[in-house]
Scaffold this motif. Structure first.
Motif, PDB file in Angstrom:
ATOM      1  N   CYS A  66     -15.985  22.222 -44.175  1.00  0.00           N
ATOM      2  CA  CYS A  66     -16.990  21.258 -44.626  1.00  0.00           C
ATOM      3  C   CYS A  66     -18.336  21.964 -44.806  1.00  0.00           C
ATOM      4  O   CYS A  66     -18.632  22.947 -44.126  1.00  0.00           O
ATOM      5  N   ILE A  98     -14.059  12.872 -39.848  1.00  0.00           N
ATOM      6  CA  ILE A  98     -14.249  13.435 -41.188  1.00  0.00           C
ATOM      7  C   ILE A  98     -13.158  14.451 -41.449  1.00  0.00           C
ATOM      8  O   ILE A  98     -12.847  15.294 -40.587  1.00  0.00           O
ATOM      9  N   CYS A 102     -15.068  18.621 -47.065  1.00  0.00           N
ATOM     10  CA  CYS A 102     -16.065  17.620 -47.450  1.00  0.00           C
ATOM     11  C   CYS A 102     -17.442  18.270 -47.574  1.00  0.00           C
ATOM     12  O   CYS A 102     -17.702  19.320 -46.989  1.00  0.00           O
ATOM     13  N   ASN A 119     -10.286  13.620 -46.921  1.00  0.00           N
ATOM     14  CA  ASN A 119     -10.451  15.001 -47.368  1.00  0.00           C
ATOM     15  C   ASN A 119     -11.146  15.060 -48.731  1.00  0.00           C
ATOM     16  O   ASN A 119     -11.025  14.147 -49.548  1.00  0.00           O
ATOM     17  N   ASN A 120     -11.874  16.153 -48.946  1.00  0.00           N
ATOM     18  CA  ASN A 120     -12.485  16.437 -50.249  1.00  0.00           C
ATOM     19  C   ASN A 120     -13.415  15.305 -50.696  1.00  0.00           C
ATOM     20  O   ASN A 120     -13.412  14.890 -51.846  1.00  0.00           O
ATOM     21  N   VAL A 121     -14.208  14.805 -49.779  1.00  0.00           N
ATOM     22  CA  VAL A 121     -15.199  13.765 -50.087  1.00  0.00           C
ATOM     23  C   VAL A 121     -16.563  14.428 -50.254  1.00  0.00           C
ATOM     24  O   VAL A 121     -16.955  15.268 -49.445  1.00  0.00           O
ATOM     25  N   ARG A 122     -17.267  14.058 -51.312  1.00  0.00           N
ATOM     26  CA  ARG A 122     -18.597  14.604 -51.576  1.00  0.00           C
ATOM     27  C   ARG A 122     -19.631  13.501 -51.426  1.00  0.00           C
ATOM     28  O   ARG A 122     -19.528  12.461 -52.084  1.00  0.00           O
ATOM     29  N   ASP A 151      -9.542   9.897 -49.648  1.00  0.00           N
ATOM     30  CA  ASP A 151      -9.614  11.256 -50.184  1.00  0.00           C
ATOM     31  C   ASP A 151     -10.231  11.306 -51.590  1.00  0.00           C
ATOM     32  O   ASP A 151     -10.054  10.391 -52.399  1.00  0.00           O
TER      33      ASP A 151
END
Length: 202
Positions: A66, A98, A102, A119-122, A151
């Motif tokens: 992250c 979390i 990210c 996962n892979n959250v911006r 996600d």
């Protein structure tokens, strides 16, 4: 010397400075976490010194790889403040969890009950995520409700995510939106209050 050459030198020096600063911030954050109930994964990167606050009964778990941008100039939009992640149980416990990969830029997350981020959250510059109203001694407030962000969600700059909301996987929340109701998967939603304007296929 041509300006483009001096620009290249400046950019190279700045990259070295950012890399050094990131290593130093990582050491500082890891040291602070020795005294707090925070579980954080491997290969996380810190640009600037962020804040973790864990109340008694609170739990915070952060995945691998992250990225946390807290330095004001680490995001081209500019950050109003460092990343601040807090857990403040209103009953016996609360959990902020979390996933992996990210990214957060000047993001504030305040958890009173449960916030789950996949996962892979911006989370864009100066975004805010709160599962409660705070000031629970005020009779006009209502109890906290869990937030789930699935996600591959993209949350734009200055977005506010309110309590009781689920944002489905692959969705995009436009800049300056206030998310007061759940957003289904594969959606683009914008506005205050946030409304779906388009479905996308991924």
């Amino acid at each position: 010397m041509p300006k483009r050459n001096t620009n290249r030198i400046y950019n190279a020096l700045y990259r070295y400075y950012i890399a050094y600063n990131s290593i130093l911030c990582k050491i500082i954050v890891r040291f602070k976490l020795l005294f707090q109930d925070v579980i954080i994964g491997n290969e996380c990167v810190f640009y600037g010194n962020m804040t973790f606050e864990v109340g008694n009964g609170g739990k915070m778990v952060i995945g691998d790889r992250c990225i946390f941008r807290s330095k004001k100039t680490s995001n081209r939009i500019g950050l109003n403040h460092r990343c601040i992640f807090s857990t403040t149980p209103v009953d016996s416990s609360c959990e902020l969890r979390i996933g992996n990969d990210c990214g957060f830029s000047g993001t504030s997350i305040w958890c009173f009950k449960k916030i789950i981020i996949g996962n892979n959250v911006r989370c864009g510059a100066n975004s805010l995520i709160m599962d409660g109203d705070a000031h629970f001694e005020d009779e006009r407030t209502s109890p906290p409700k869990p937030i789930i962000i699935e996600d591959n969600v993209f949350i734009g700059a200055n977005v506010v995510v309110k309590k009781g909301v689920t944002i489905g996987r692959n969705s995009v929340i436009g800049m300056n939106s206030v998310v007061t109701h759940s957003v289904p998967a594969n959606s683009i939603a914008v506005g205050n209050p946030c409304r779906i304007i388009k479905q996308i296929s991924i």
